[in-house]
Write a protein that holds these residues in place. Structure first.
Motif, mmCIF file in Angstrom:
data_model
loop_
_atom_site.group_PDB
_atom_site.id
_atom_site.type_symbol
_atom_site.label_atom_id
_atom_site.label_comp_id
_atom_site.label_asym_id
_atom_site.label_seq_id
_atom_site.Cartn_x
_atom_site.Cartn_y
_atom_site.Cartn_z
ATOM 1 N N ALA A 191 -65.043 25.425 12.374
ATOM 2 C CA ALA A 191 -63.629 24.987 12.969
ATOM 3 C C ALA A 191 -63.330 25.644 14.267
ATOM 4 O O ALA A 191 -62.573 24.923 15.096
ATOM 5 N N TYR A 194 -65.035 23.746 17.103
ATOM 6 C CA TYR A 194 -64.089 22.452 17.449
ATOM 7 C C TYR A 194 -62.955 22.708 18.259
ATOM 8 O O TYR A 194 -62.510 22.060 18.991
ATOM 9 N N THR A 201 -58.477 17.085 16.127
ATOM 10 C CA THR A 201 -58.831 16.360 14.929
ATOM 11 C C THR A 201 -59.876 16.873 14.011
ATOM 12 O O THR A 201 -59.635 17.080 12.845
ATOM 13 N N HIS A 202 -61.040 17.344 14.503
ATOM 14 C CA HIS A 202 -62.254 17.947 13.790
ATOM 15 C C HIS A 202 -61.681 19.288 13.227
ATOM 16 O O HIS A 202 -61.963 19.666 12.291
ATOM 17 N N SER A 203 -61.049 19.987 14.277
ATOM 18 C CA SER A 203 -60.901 21.530 13.871
ATOM 19 C C SER A 203 -59.787 21.448 12.638
ATOM 20 O O SER A 203 -59.981 22.317 11.844
ATOM 21 N N VAL A 204 -58.981 20.616 12.557
ATOM 22 C CA VAL A 204 -57.992 20.447 11.499
ATOM 23 C C VAL A 204 -58.888 20.074 10.437
ATOM 24 O O VAL A 204 -58.429 20.836 9.124
ATOM 25 N N VAL A 205 -59.837 19.215 10.335
ATOM 26 C CA VAL A 205 -60.700 19.064 8.829
ATOM 27 C C VAL A 205 -61.113 20.394 8.344
ATOM 28 O O VAL A 205 -61.129 20.914 7.366
ATOM 29 N N TRP A 206 -61.739 21.044 9.493
ATOM 30 C CA TRP A 206 -62.471 22.199 8.966
ATOM 31 C C TRP A 206 -61.768 23.429 8.762
ATOM 32 O O TRP A 206 -62.049 24.186 7.671
ATOM 33 N N ASN A 208 -58.940 23.086 7.345
ATOM 34 C CA ASN A 208 -58.230 22.738 5.972
ATOM 35 C C ASN A 208 -59.449 23.063 4.821
ATOM 36 O O ASN A 208 -58.966 23.299 3.844
ATOM 37 N N LYS A 209 -60.659 22.983 5.287
ATOM 38 C CA LYS A 209 -61.585 23.341 4.427
ATOM 39 C C LYS A 209 -61.535 24.733 3.868
ATOM 40 O O LYS A 209 -61.649 24.986 2.861
ATOM 41 N N ASP A 212 -58.986 24.943 1.226
ATOM 42 C CA ASP A 212 -59.545 24.242 0.165
ATOM 43 C C ASP A 212 -60.258 25.489 -0.719
ATOM 44 O O ASP A 212 -60.282 25.190 -2.029
ATOM 45 N N TYR A 228 -52.724 20.760 14.972
ATOM 46 C CA TYR A 228 -51.758 19.696 14.774
ATOM 47 C C TYR A 228 -50.997 19.437 16.017
ATOM 48 O O TYR A 228 -50.617 18.365 16.198
#
Length: 318
Positions: A191, A194, A201-206, A208-209, A212, A228
């Motif tokens: 994260a 990125y 956009t990629h850093s947001v995904v990671w 958020n992992k 989770d 964001y």
């Protein structure tokens, strides 16, 4: 004569049975977490040679590292060829910051078994503590010997990230995630990589992992908020910045940033509120903050207050 031999044999057998019974009790205390009781019980044995390492482990378990070291030394004096004892002793030396002696012990272990990846890793950790640049080579050797060694992969990936070698960082992190997809440290590194590459956009995904997986911190929420915002997703940016504020409610900079986000959404009332909160917390308010406040006040047609804020902005500049 024969009768005396039988008596001696019976006595010896009785002693052995009694000793085993005491050891079994001590082992049970250890297994159930009653470490002090296990130490006390082990020490009632007439001969302690076979339980020095057990006593050492029990002392370590209750945080008495000094006694742990002392009993590991005794265990090693009885079984000098036992590599496991040597390894446990060396690890405890490292944990207690006896780096010079730990370095020697792990170097000796590598001489005995150069193909053991963890010997190289632990030596790398010690070299890192000593700020020795050759630590990285030890981590690389660990990885060569065991490509699933998560701790070594993290160390190598982190070094690549610090040096901004993002391609190399992603490559080795991906190898680690193949064998353990929920490694929090590696996901965090990915994260961050990125984020520093400005692939938001990629850093947001990671990031958020991490959420989770139950990880929550000011750092994660702050980086998500910034990511964001870079994509103009101000609602999500606001949500995560407010979550970050829960960890540090007096963060004047974070409050000011929230003011910016609300201003971007044309919610000038909220922007005003956050700008004022930010200014109130600052020991030395800056001209930029007053200028921002003046602008959102002007948008709300609060002209008198806007003029006062802009005047303060000018004073700070002069």
């Amino acid at each position: 004569m024969r009768f005396r031999v039988i008596i001696v044999s019976v006595l010896l057998m009785s002693c052995m049975v009694n000793a085993q019974s005491i050891k079994d009790k001590a082992d049970h205390f250890f297994a159930t977490g009653n470490f002090s009781k296990s130490i006390e019980t082990y020490k009632t044995l007439e001969v302690l040679d076979d339980v020095y390492d057990d006593i050492a482990k029990a002392y370590v378990a209750i945080g008495n590292y000094g006694e742990g070291l002392a009993y590991y030394k005794k265990a090693i004096s009885v079984s000098p060829e036992d590599l496991l004892l040597q390894y446990q002793y060396a690890k405890l030396l490292s944990k207690t910051k006896n780096y010079k002696e730990a370095h020697k012990r792990f170097s000796d272990l590598i001489q005995s078994d150069s193909l053991n990846p963890n010997f190289h890793y632990e030596l790398g950790v010690i070299l890192e503590k000593l700020q020795d640049s050759t630590a990285l080579e030890r981590f690389k050797t660990t990885f060569q010997l065991d490509s699933t060694h998560q701790k070594a992969i993290f160390k190598i990936g982190k070094r690549h990230l610090v040096k901004r070698r993002f391609k190399e960082a992603h490559a080795i992190i991906d190898v680690g995630l193949e064998s353990y997809s929920e490694n929090i440290e590696l996901i965090s590194l990915k994260a961050q990589a990125y984020y520093h590459q400005e692939y938001y956009t990629h850093s947001v995904v990671w990031f958020n992992k991490l959420l989770d997986l139950g990880e929550k911190s000011e750092f994660i929420h702050e980086k998500l908020s910034l990511s964001y915002a870079q994509n103009s997703d101000y609602k999500d940016a606001i949500y995560h910045r407010e979550e970050a504020l829960k960890f540090n409610p007096q963060d004047a900079s974070a409050l000011f940033v929230l003011g910016n986000y609300y201003a971007a959404l044309s919610d000038f009332e909220k922007a005003e509120d956050y700008y004022k909160k930010s200014l109130k917390l600052r020991d030395v308010p800056l001209s930029n903050e007053y200028q921002k406040l003046g602008l959102v006040l002007n948008k709300q047609r609060k002209y008198k207050e806007a003029i006062e804020a802009l005047k303060k902005s000018k004073k700070r500049e002069s």
